[in-house]
Structures are given as C-alpha cells and as structure tokens.
Enzyme design. Sequence first.
Site, PDB file in Angstrom:
ATOM      1  N   CYS A   1      31.607  39.659  11.299  1.00 26.59           N
ATOM      2  CA  CYS A   1      31.932  40.552  10.178  1.00 26.59           C
ATOM      3  C   CYS A   1      30.825  40.650   9.137  1.00 26.59           C
ATOM      4  O   CYS A   1      30.965  41.377   8.148  1.00 26.59           O
ATOM      5  CB  CYS A   1      33.223  40.101   9.503  1.00 26.59           C
ATOM      6  SG  CYS A   1      33.063  38.522   8.619  1.00 26.59           S
TER       7      CYS A   1
ATOM      8  N   HIS B   1      -1.027   1.564   7.614  1.00 27.12           N
ATOM      9  CA  HIS B   1      -1.627   1.435   6.290  1.00 27.12           C
ATOM     10  C   HIS B   1      -1.554   2.778   5.577  1.00 27.12           C
ATOM     11  O   HIS B   1      -1.634   3.832   6.209  1.00 27.12           O
ATOM     12  CB  HIS B   1      -3.084   0.983   6.408  1.00 27.12           C
ATOM     13  CG  HIS B   1      -3.783   0.848   5.095  1.00 27.12           C
ATOM     14  ND1 HIS B   1      -3.310   0.068   4.073  1.00 27.12           N
ATOM     15  CD2 HIS B   1      -4.941   1.414   4.639  1.00 27.12           C
ATOM     16  CE1 HIS B   1      -4.139   0.143   3.043  1.00 27.12           C
ATOM     17  NE2 HIS B   1      -5.138   0.954   3.360  1.00 27.12           N
TER      18      HIS B   1
ATOM     19  N   CYS C   1       0.828  -1.212   0.000  1.00 30.08           N
ATOM     20  CA  CYS C   1       0.000   0.000   0.000  1.00 30.08           C
ATOM     21  C   CYS C   1       0.857   1.254   0.000  1.00 30.08           C
ATOM     22  O   CYS C   1       0.423   2.299  -0.481  1.00 30.08           O
ATOM     23  CB  CYS C   1      -0.958   0.003   1.179  1.00 30.08           C
ATOM     24  SG  CYS C   1      -0.186  -0.222   2.779  1.00 30.08           S
TER      25      CYS C   1
ATOM     26  N   CYS D   1      28.358  35.317   9.056  1.00 24.83           N
ATOM     27  CA  CYS D   1      29.198  35.507  10.237  1.00 24.83           C
ATOM     28  C   CYS D   1      28.617  36.617  11.105  1.00 24.83           C
ATOM     29  O   CYS D   1      28.292  37.703  10.616  1.00 24.83           O
ATOM     30  CB  CYS D   1      30.621  35.862   9.810  1.00 24.83           C
ATOM     31  SG  CYS D   1      31.744  36.172  11.200  1.00 24.83           S
TER      32      CYS D   1
ATOM     33  N   CYS E   1      35.072  31.266   9.097  1.00 22.94           N
ATOM     34  CA  CYS E   1      34.731  32.456   8.313  1.00 22.94           C
ATOM     35  C   CYS E   1      35.875  32.776   7.354  1.00 22.94           C
ATOM     36  O   CYS E   1      37.016  32.989   7.797  1.00 22.94           O
ATOM     37  CB  CYS E   1      34.461  33.649   9.229  1.00 22.94           C
ATOM     38  SG  CYS E   1      34.126  35.177   8.334  1.00 22.94           S
TER      39      CYS E   1
ATOM     40  N   CYS F   1      37.185  36.443   8.291  1.00 20.53           N
ATOM     41  CA  CYS F   1      37.897  36.588   9.571  1.00 20.53           C
ATOM     42  C   CYS F   1      39.101  35.638   9.668  1.00 20.53           C
ATOM     43  O   CYS F   1      39.962  35.812  10.536  1.00 20.53           O
ATOM     44  CB  CYS F   1      36.950  36.304  10.729  1.00 20.53           C
ATOM     45  SG  CYS F   1      35.545  37.443  10.839  1.00 20.53           S
TER      46      CYS F   1
END
Length: 899
Positions: A718, A850, A575, A715, A762, A765
């Site tokens: 920054c 089902h 099913c 980030c 990052c 950074c």
Amino acid sequence: MAQLKKLHMSSNLEGLEKMTSIPDLRNRNMKMLLNTARKLYVTAEEYRLEGDEELAYITYMKYFNMLSAIRKKSDYVNHKSTVRQMLGDTDANRRIMDSLELISNSLARRYALLGKPSTVEPIANFVNGRTVVESTTKNVSSQPADFSRLGLISCQELYRRMQEKTVLVMDCRSSSDYEISHLTYYCAFNVPDELIVAGMSAGRLQARLSSSAKASWASRSVKDSVVLMDWNTKDAQPAANTAIATLLDILKNWDPDVTYRAPIQIVEGGYEYFIMMYPTHCTNPSVQAPKQNNNDIETIDDIEYPSIHDITMKEDISARDFKTRPDINRASKPAALKTYEQGQTKAVIEAKPIAEIMRDQEEFLQRAEQNDAQLENAFELWKRQTAEGDAADNQELHYRILQLESRQQDFILENNRLRDEVTRYKEQLKTDTPQKISSKDVEATRNVESKIQERQRLDEQHELERLERERQLAIAREAKKHYKSPPPPSPLPVKRPLDGVHDLSESLDSLLKLPEEELDPIPLDRIERPTFDRATKPQQNKAVSSPARVRDFSPVKGQNVGRGLTGLKNLGNTCYMNSILQCLSNTPQLTEYCISDKYKSYISRSNRTNGQVIEEVAALIKELWNGQYKCVASRDLRYVVGQYQKIFRGVDQQDSHEFLTILMDWLHSDLQTLHVARQRETISASEKAWLEFTKAKESMILHLFYGQIKSTVKCVACNKESATYECFSNLSLELPPNSNVCQLNQCMDMYFSGERIQGWNCPNCNTKRDAIKKLDISKLPPVLVVHLKRFYADPGNTGAYIKKQNYLRFPLDNLEMTPYIARAESRAVTPKTYQLYAVSNHYGTMEGGHYTAFCKSANYGRWFKFDDQIVSALDTSNVVSSAAYILFYTWLPPMQMSL
C-alpha cells in the site's frame, strides 16, 4: 581631467571585477604591503587623470582590496600610525572612495549605452566613515568582488576579530532570545529588536538601552569595526522591515556625532551560522533559530519516499565488485545503473600509459624496499631478544613490527593494482594498430611485469616470516604466563544505579580472557550490544564530589615540544585509550572548550559519573597542549573510567570503539545542563524524537558529536510509510566481505541502501506485509565519526572472530554526505561536506594488536602520528591505510589554539 578614453578592457563591470583580485598576502611583511598599496593609489590617480576609467577602476579596487588585507594582518594594531601616515586617515580614504564611486557610476552608464548593462552592484559610497550602497541596476552579481562585500563579514572573520578584541558586536535579536544564548565575547551586547523603531535617532535608541549596554554602545566610536548580528540575515542590504535594517539605518544616517573607523558590517548568516561554526564561543550552542510556520513542508517530510522505486536497494549494489564508481544521482535508479555501467566500461577502456605505470612502480618499490629493510632490522632485533628470553617484554618493538607488517600488506595491494594496470594496458594495445606499438613500449611492459612478479615472490617470503614471528611470539607468551606476578588489587567497585550507559560488565564477563601480555584485540563485535535509551535518567542519590587532589601525570620533560604534540604513556595495553584521547585532543572546538575552562560552568553533579570524567579529560588535554612535555600518563582518567566500567580496569586489552562510545555518553552526561526551551508549538517528528532523547537538556558534546538517523519502513503493498528516529555519536559501517580494496562511499551506499523485511505489521493494511527499510541521516553532527566494522565471526571456523584487512580508500577532503541525508536535513543550513582530521588505527589481529592515531594538528596544519609516547610527523600520503579503524570528520572551520 583628460578626455575619456574608449572602453577597451571589458563590456561590463562584472568583467572588470574579475581583474581586481590580489594574491594571498598573509606571509608578506607590512612594509612591502604599504609600499605596494601606495603605488596602486598613485597609479590609479594617473589613470583617472588620463581619462582611462576602466584601468582607474581596476587599480582603485586593487588598492582597497590591499587596504582590506593590511587591516586583516595580525600586526596591524602595531602599525596603525604608519598606515595612517602612508595611506591617509579615514577622511582621505573617503575622498578616494568618492572618486571610485564617480568612476563606477560613469562606467555603469557607458556600458548601458553599449547595450550591455552591468551585472554587479556599483561601488559603495563611504559617507562619514560609513558605507552607503546605492544600486544602479537590478541585475546583481551572485558573486560580488571582495570590496563590494564589505557590507558583510563572514563568521570566520568575525571570530578572528574577536580574538584580536578589535570589534564591537551589536546583537539585535530579541532580549529573550539573547538571554537564552549569545556570544561569550566581552564586547558583544544586545540591542533588543523590540526597542528598535524606524525613524528614531541613535541618541533616542541609546536612552532605551540597559546601563551595561549603554557602556558598550558608547565604545562604537573607538573600536576598529562595528558589526551587526541577528538570527540569519545573509544580505548586506537586509529587508526594510527587519530590526537589523532599521538599526543599520540609524547608525549610518542618524548618528551624526560619531565617525566610525570602518564601514559597519552585518554578520553573514547571523547567529545561526556563527553558532554552528564556533559553538564553544556561545553560551548555549544548542538553540535553534526561530522557524516560520511551515506545516506544508513538515507534512511533506513525513513522506520520505513517495515512490518505492526511489529507494536504492542493497541488491542493486554489488558486494562482489567494489571497483571505483563514478558519482551518480541516487534519486534516479535507471540513470544510476546506466552511469555505473558506463563508468565500468570506461575503466576498462582507458588505461594508463606504460611510462606512467613505470613511474608509479618506481616510487612504490622504493617505499616498499625501505619498509622491508626496517622490518628486517626490527625482526633481527626481535630474534636476538627472543634468544635472550625477553622478547615478550619489549612491547614497543612488537608494536613497531605490527605497523611495518601492516604497511607491507598495503604494498601487496599496491603491487596487485599495478598488475591490473598492466593488464588493462595490454588489452588496450590489442585494439590499437600494430604501427602504434613501439619496441620500446613492449620492452618496458616486460620489465614492469618482471618486477611485479619479483615483488610477489618477495611478498610470499615475507608472509612465511610473519607466520614464524607469530609462532615464536606465542611460545614466548605461553612461557611467560608461569612467571607473571599477581596484578595489583582493583579499586573497590562503586555501586550506582545505571545512568547514561548500560553497565556492560555482565555481558562482557563471558568474553575470552586473554593473557596480560597480548596486545589489544577487538572483543566488541563478539557480543550483541544491548539496546538502551541513553536519555533515560532514573532517580538516584546525588553523588558526593571527591576532594581536590594532585593528579599524577608523570610528565617527561621535552625540548621544543609543539603544543598538542605530547605523547601518552602506555600503562599496560592502554594504547586503545591513548588513540581515542589523541583524536579528541585534536578536535579543536573540544580542546578549546577544555583549555579555556568553559566546561566548568556546565558540569552536572547529579549524574552517575558526578562530572568526574569531563574533569579528568579536560585536565589531561591541558597537559597535552601546554607544550612542555614529551609525554604524560593518563593514570587519573584511567582510574576514574575504571570506577564506572569494570572492563577498563587493570591491563586487559580493550576496543577503542567501545571506549569511544562509552566515553561520549559519559562526557555528554557530565555536561548535560544546557536547557533548551521548546520554541514552537508544532514540531516535526524528528524534532520531537530529539527532544525526547535529550529531555530538553543538551551539552557541548551533544552539539559537536551527536546526530540523528531516520529509519523509514515502507509497505510494498500500500506504500504506507512509518518512520522512527534514533540518535548516534558514531556510524558503524560494514566492510564488503569479498573485496580487498574498497571506497568509503561504497560502504556508505551499503549502509544507507534499502533492505527487504518480511512480516511487518502495516498499520494501513492491518496485517503483516513485506516492506522495505531504509536509513537516512535526519540530523548531521558538526563532527562525524565513522567506525569501520573490521571484526566478525567466521562461520566456517566455529565462530572464531577474525579481522577484515580491507584497504579502505577514504577522502581526506570533501566527504560529501548529501546523498545520505533525509529530505528535511537537505533544506537545513548545516554544511554537508566534511574534512578528515583524525584516524584511530588498529594493527594486528584478534590475538594481538596495537592502536595508534593519525591527527591533523590545528596549530601546524599538518599530520602527525601518535604512537603512545612517541609523536612524529606523518606524510599525508600515509594517512590512508588498511589499519584505519575509526575516522573523524568535521565541517567546522579551522581553529588554532591560542597560546
């Protein structure tokens, strides 16, 4: 003509336009329409002779709108001679149009003298069987009336005329664009824009066409209508320097030997709109309209969130309070929070009157009592069979009980909702003066509360009965294990390299093996799905096609079975498969693609599945739509998918979402032959990711079902953003853990809200930083599939998986996806509002369940329930339930299957 009467109906033409509409006439017979049109014409002539220009204008416009409706009738072709006899030929209607134009221009001047200039276009002039629009004002209405839009034809109307084979389509895109993708309609041809030159006659243009195009060009005088198409023109008066405007001028003014049967029209939105609406009627539906150099916009798109405060965070969305919330602007966080708080306050203050609560309760109790009676009858039959020792054999009865129990759970939530309504009403009474509270209202409140408590006690009794049923069924299952005959041998596995999807058999071998008799649990969420690139195609040996064979559908004949209303036999806990196949079968564009055999031109024989999956799916869909059978079996499709994925062999229970995801990959891979050329040197990051995923080869399945998610990481130090893109064929949404009732848009909010992550490297950074991750949809698919994650591990119960029975309220119409799309997608012409057309439901628990499907038939415009081999009509009010597991939405227009 008599002296002109004073203006008395309006102060401008726009006001008159609002009075020219006619009712829906699709169900009216042709004789009635013709008589009405004739009366309108006679009345309009009388008004004109009396000097009442406003009433004459309105009645003439109604006449032409009626004429347009007559021509749209499906039996118009059979009544052409009668129409011509009663309403005149083209020349007669041209003279009527001339009268209307004179009245229109006169009214525009008279309104202008009143100091209130018209805000709509004047009526078009019907010259030599063609429409020429002469503007009398620069202030044009943004919503012109039907007749003033005769210069445009919608994609839906063009499709209807294509089905009737009454229209000639001139595609004036470049020959290279036309070669890459064009309409599959037999009477559409290319008039290349490189051949169209201003000032040339129709004869000179014809001489430049190819031999095949010349034959189509010559039929322009015998077709009922001629329409022009380019990439994306949306105006009946296109820019003067475009090819479509030049071609329109040539046909209108420099084609003296041809009298057109109807005004020449332009396809609104061009090929770009048509390919979105009817992709299966285009040779390559995956092409995109050429884009102008727009580097500034692309640069802006790289920055999804200029301010970090623009991101709505998960903690801003309460997972504990999932009450219905008002629509808010998610771009403004303070405003959103304020609106939310106001909405909550309003929800507390405004309570329903007790009379309305009583009506709701009466209707609810009637439905609940009917369900109780059906469940009691089914339970009594189940107990008799249990005593005879064969209850575990009757799956159909067990499925019926599961569905009735699911509805019973929904009624518990409905009773709780009524209880909350009464509480709000009583709180509101406390704020009213005692004089406003009648003894009748007090008594009605007591009666409602009494019935609520009575229903709660009955629900507690039903829960005890359900637990007893589960206990007895478990005993019956355990007893049957000792008598289970060995299963037939599985087909020998075919060793093939991976292609399109991972072989999940290794990761699924460790799943708990349940007995054969248990019904469709959901094992998918127990494991961590491996990640993979579905577009990666490793080198492989070309598979050999299997020889032609006769398929075994084991059909059961039926009488007056509607097309698409054939059931699927349960072949032993299949099913889960039946539910998904019925949902796909009720996707009109996919079904039409299979029934028409268009898919055969795009089958790939170099992939892992060798094109076998699409062949079996198409063959099965044809059986479901031939209208002869009550039910059929999917044995061949089941055998093929079992060859390529071990978990679908045998009679073990599986997950419909797992099956759908893998099936979509297979179908896409089987049809991945549409080559998509790179149309620009500079493309966006989103387009680049899409190209890498598809490897420049797409499919109809990809075009219909696949979208793209943009994952943005920002980030917090920054504000540097980084974005990645991933394609999807369905969205998997979490359900709130502490809410019995929730809204689909709330689950969407949770999925697409921001979340904080730590230790992100990052690139700006050059160190690890805290960041915010946010998902958006960068490409919306025409068919949006939403999966609800109902199954999860319970940490307090040794990790056992349980099912969330949340009652999710989801819209049947107008699912708005605008709040969840990326900035680039928001500017696309793709529609953003979806309509529901199918639901895959799951009843029961991990230990036994089902599947069914609720589908809205494209042919009958109503909902049906597909429960394995049984198909029955379904009331719209029952579509939304706590059993909903996978939702199928689309923005594609309705599309009836041709007989």
